[in-house]
Design a protein around this motif. Structure first.
Motif, mmCIF file in Angstrom:
data_model
loop_
_atom_site.group_PDB
_atom_site.id
_atom_site.type_symbol
_atom_site.label_atom_id
_atom_site.label_comp_id
_atom_site.label_asym_id
_atom_site.label_seq_id
_atom_site.Cartn_x
_atom_site.Cartn_y
_atom_site.Cartn_z
ATOM 1 N N ASP A 48 0.712 -1.230 -0.073
ATOM 2 C CA ASP A 48 0.139 -0.026 -0.170
ATOM 3 C C ASP A 48 0.812 1.253 0.002
ATOM 4 O O ASP A 48 0.476 2.243 -0.579
ATOM 5 N N SER A 49 1.823 1.355 0.683
ATOM 6 C CA SER A 49 2.714 2.462 0.653
ATOM 7 C C SER A 49 4.303 2.267 0.553
ATOM 8 O O SER A 49 4.700 1.058 0.526
ATOM 9 N N SER A 50 4.894 3.299 0.258
ATOM 10 C CA SER A 50 6.271 3.279 -0.073
ATOM 11 C C SER A 50 7.063 4.630 0.159
ATOM 12 O O SER A 50 6.500 5.565 0.127
ATOM 13 N N ALA A 57 6.863 8.097 3.779
ATOM 14 C CA ALA A 57 5.951 7.125 3.480
ATOM 15 C C ALA A 57 4.484 7.522 3.200
ATOM 16 O O ALA A 57 3.841 7.962 4.228
ATOM 17 N N ILE A 58 4.296 7.300 1.912
ATOM 18 C CA ILE A 58 2.568 7.626 1.405
ATOM 19 C C ILE A 58 2.221 6.698 0.802
ATOM 20 O O ILE A 58 2.804 5.639 0.004
ATOM 21 N N ASN A 59 0.801 6.550 0.833
ATOM 22 C CA ASN A 59 0.244 5.538 -0.230
ATOM 23 C C ASN A 59 0.427 5.663 -1.524
ATOM 24 O O ASN A 59 0.556 6.783 -2.066
ATOM 25 N N THR A 63 0.987 8.949 -4.568
ATOM 26 C CA THR A 63 2.247 9.494 -5.153
ATOM 27 C C THR A 63 2.063 10.264 -6.598
ATOM 28 O O THR A 63 1.519 9.593 -7.476
#
Length: 704
Positions: A48-50, A57-59, A63
């Motif tokens: 879901d996030s990176s 760290a965002i979904n 991005t």
């Protein structure tokens, strides 16, 4: 060195014993026996996030850039053993002098990645000069497009990022055994867990491989071991350490050159081996990595982190290198009848040492009614390359269809010296400003200072600012659109072997990108995305006077479409497609002006599916179809290779054997045995590499 057969037997025995212990433990405790396997397509593999898009760290859905993330379970189900296997499922990625038994090298969006900066592990650059082990990787992330904010110096195509496996709260006890190709054997173990109080955790990965490539004679071996350790010092403080080591030794496989200097090779088979002299040695590589990380949560809004990484790579490189035809004065090119010159190439003692340090503070705050999510910090890195004068002596002539043994030369390589150093120092900031419930503004800036020195070239020192800005509009609760502008920076290329300015280093070049994209979560299990982009950068090439120069501009305009998810509870489908117009502009050279960039198809696509059979619980059928359009081989576009279709088929069966979850997989790659040219690079004089013929792979994975 111990016998590789003994090592493989030893690890097989260990795995068998481990399974026996696990089976007995499960048999003694009915509470631990797993329930009946649920029949479904892969759902839990979604990431879901990176942080690969920046330092926060965002979904992935939010991005403002194009990302593709493979989780560990996806890598297993897609039968990914090396990075090349994963890249087949992303149409934006292509091979770029990706020779069997040598380094895995790729291009993204038509730009060849830089071995020194485009491959990264946990945020730090690592050399891309050998196959990067995946056994201890939790995710493989592909960032497409300019990544100046995230990475500093790197080519504008993007980066390939590897995320290390960490300890898990629950026990991990997994082993995999596999056989493929002409007798390739593979074994791996994955062990992990935490103490009862969750203060300490561990993850151990090990693998051993006997390599028997589909190319006859390209045999070798590989051993890998890695561990990761967590120490939860307090609820606010976490210390992590990881280390790994890999040794790989394999005879490398050269490509083919044009017959008569102008015609595509004819009568070629994918298993042909031109590096088949009886004096040839394998390419031997050793790589080691040590990573440290300390995180401290100041309060619920602010976190600090300091991380360091040290990587060392060593290689002894040997090849009976096929190049040119003296009889017809073709350089490059093979004779019309398939004759070619053989050169004794040796480069021993090559060493690359990389050190990196990064400090980051991240958190959130408000200015009035406006929320900010911010990260700022500093980083430094240093790379030192050691190598000697290589040996490249004419040894004789052979023939593609009728190999001839030629004597080895008596030449020797020169002493190993420090030849190149790169020092980079950066400060950076990233701010995600929430302008409204539906609109986010992403701002970022990296100030970078580089000091680069190479023996035989003037020192290069310069400072740069690399800005990044994007708007993300949440059009609906499930659909985002974004518009982004970014700048990147790449090291100037080094003139290749055979050019008149061989080993000379060109100046760094700036690249620019504009991108518009849409991402939509149709439902919880199905995501689609599309991006349209334009990237420009200085063009580097070997001109008509045989000098490697930077002149003109490479312009790449493209459209990417991707979809992945479950169409039904038992049916997963993935799609990746890229249309790319890559041109050479403003060169001042009429022979290449406005022509297609080499080794870049106008269109490429991949469709893959996983279907669970309700009639046979635990059984999945898998398939993929990969298509690539034609590609130009020569810069003047006079020689092109045709497009190709490749179909892969497979099956997977999951059951329980005495409480051990057991997954058996069988795959047929290139099921219709299609011959095709997968890689037609201009590197080292221009070479064509055929794709693999029909190959088979069978494996068993046991989780207990």
């Amino acid at each position: 060195m111990p016998n590789p057969r003994f090592r493989f037997s030893l690890i097989t025995i260990a795995i068998t014993q481990l399974l026996a212990i696990g089976s007995n433990a499960f048999a003694q405790s009915q509470e631990q026996i797993l329930q009946e396997v649920v029949v479904s397509a892969s759902r839990s593999s979604k990431v879901d996030s990176s942080k690969v898009g920046g330092f926060i760290a965002i979904n992935i859905q939010d991005t403002p850039l194009a990302l593709n993330v493979f989780s560990a379970s996806q890598l297993q189900d897609l039968r990914v053993r090396q990075t090349s296997d994963a890249m087949k499922f992303d149409a934006s990625v292509s091979d770029a002098y990706n020779a069997v038994g040598y380094a895995e090298q790729f291009s993204i969006r038509g730009f060849t990645l830089d071995n020194s900066s485009s491959y990264r592990k946990d945020g730090f650059a690592i050399p891309g000069d050998a196959s990067i082990p995946l056994e201890n990787k939790e995710r493989l992330e592909i960032l497409k497009g300019i990544s100046g904010l995230q990475s500093g110096f790197t080519t504008p195509g993007g980066i390939i990022h590897y995320v290390t496996k960490r300890p898990t709260n629950s026990l991990v006890r997994s082993t995999t055994l596999e056989a493929s190709e002409r007798g390739t054997l593979y074994g791996a173990v994955d062990l992990g867990g935490k103490t009862d109080d969750k203060q300490f955790g561990y993850r151990i990965n090990a693998a051993i491989e006997k390599l028997r490539s589909y190319v006859k004679g390209a045999d070798g071996e590989r051993q890998f071991a890695g561990f990761a350790f967590n120490w939860q010092i307090s609820p606010q403080a976490l210390f992590q350490i990881d280390a790994d080591y890999q040794h790989k030794s394999q005879i490398s496989v050269p490509g083919f050159q044009l017959f008569d200097g102008k015609d595509l090779p004819r009568g070629i088979k994918a298993d042909m081996m031109l590096n088949n002299q009886n004096w040839v040695k394998p390419v031997d590589t050793k790589s080691s990595n040590l990573g440290l990380r300390f995180e401290y949560q100041i309060n619920q809004n602010w976190t600090t982190e300091i991380a360091a990484n040290a990587h060392e790579f060593k290689r002894d490189d040997f090849t009976a290198f096929p190049y040119g035809c003296r009889a017809q004065e073709l350089f490059p090119g093979y004779c019309a009848n398939g004759d070619y010159d053989v050169y004794d190439y040796q480069s021993t003692g090559e060493t690359k040492k990389l050190r990196g340090l990064q400090v980051i503070a991240s958190g959130k705050f408000f200015t009035g009614e406006v929320q900010h999510r911010i990260a700022f910090g500093a980083s430094s890195s240093q790379r030192r390359d050691y190598y000697g004068d290589y040996l490249y002596d004419y040894a004789g002539s052979s023939n593609v269809f009728h190999p001839v043994m030629v004597p080895q030369t008596a030449g020797k390589t020169g002493p190993v010296l420090l030849r190149r150093t790169d020092k980079e120092r950066s400060v950076f900031v990233q701010d995600i400003v929430k302008l409204s419930d539906a609109l986010d503004l992403h701002l970022g800036l990296r100030h970078l200072n580089v000091d680069r020195a190479q023996l035989g070239s003037p020192n290069f020192e310069q400072s740069y600012n690399l800005p990044n800005a994007a708007l993300v509009l949440k059009a609906t609760h499930s659909t985002n659109t974004y518009l982004s502008l970014s700048e990147g920076l790449e090291h100037g290329g080094v003139a290749p072997i055979g050019t008149s300015n061989e080993n000379r280093m060109l100046d760094a070049g700036k690249s620019k990108q504009i991108e518009f994209g849409v991402k939509s979560a149709i439902d919880r299990d199905l995501n689609v995305s599309a991006a349209i982009f334009r990237i420009t950068k200085p063009l580097e090439y070997t001109n008509a006077t045989n000098m490697f120069v930077s002149a003109g501009e490479a312009e790449h305009r493209g459209l990417e479409i991707a979809a992945q998810g479950n169409l039904a509870s038992n049916w997963m489908l993935g799609l990746s497609a890229t249309a790319l117009n890559a041109r050479q502009n403003n060169t001042g050279d009429a022979s290449i002006e406005g022509k297609r960039v080499t080794n870049v198809p106008n269109f490429k696509s991949t469709i893959y599916t996983d279907y669970a059979l309700a009639a046979w619980p635990g059984t999945h059928l898998t398939a993929s179809w990969q298509y690539s359009g034609s590609k130009s081989f020569s810069p003047d576009n006079k020689v092109t290779v045709p497009g190709f279709n490749v179909v892969n088929l497979g099956a997977r069966y999951t059951t329980q054997i005495q409480g051990v979850v057991s997954t058996f997989r069988f795959d047929i790659n290139n099921a219709f045995n299609k011959f095709y040219w997968r890689d037609v690079t201009q590197s080292l004089g221009g070479y064509l590499f055929p794709g693999a013929p029909r190959t088979y792979k069978i494996s068993g994975q046991f989780d207990f």
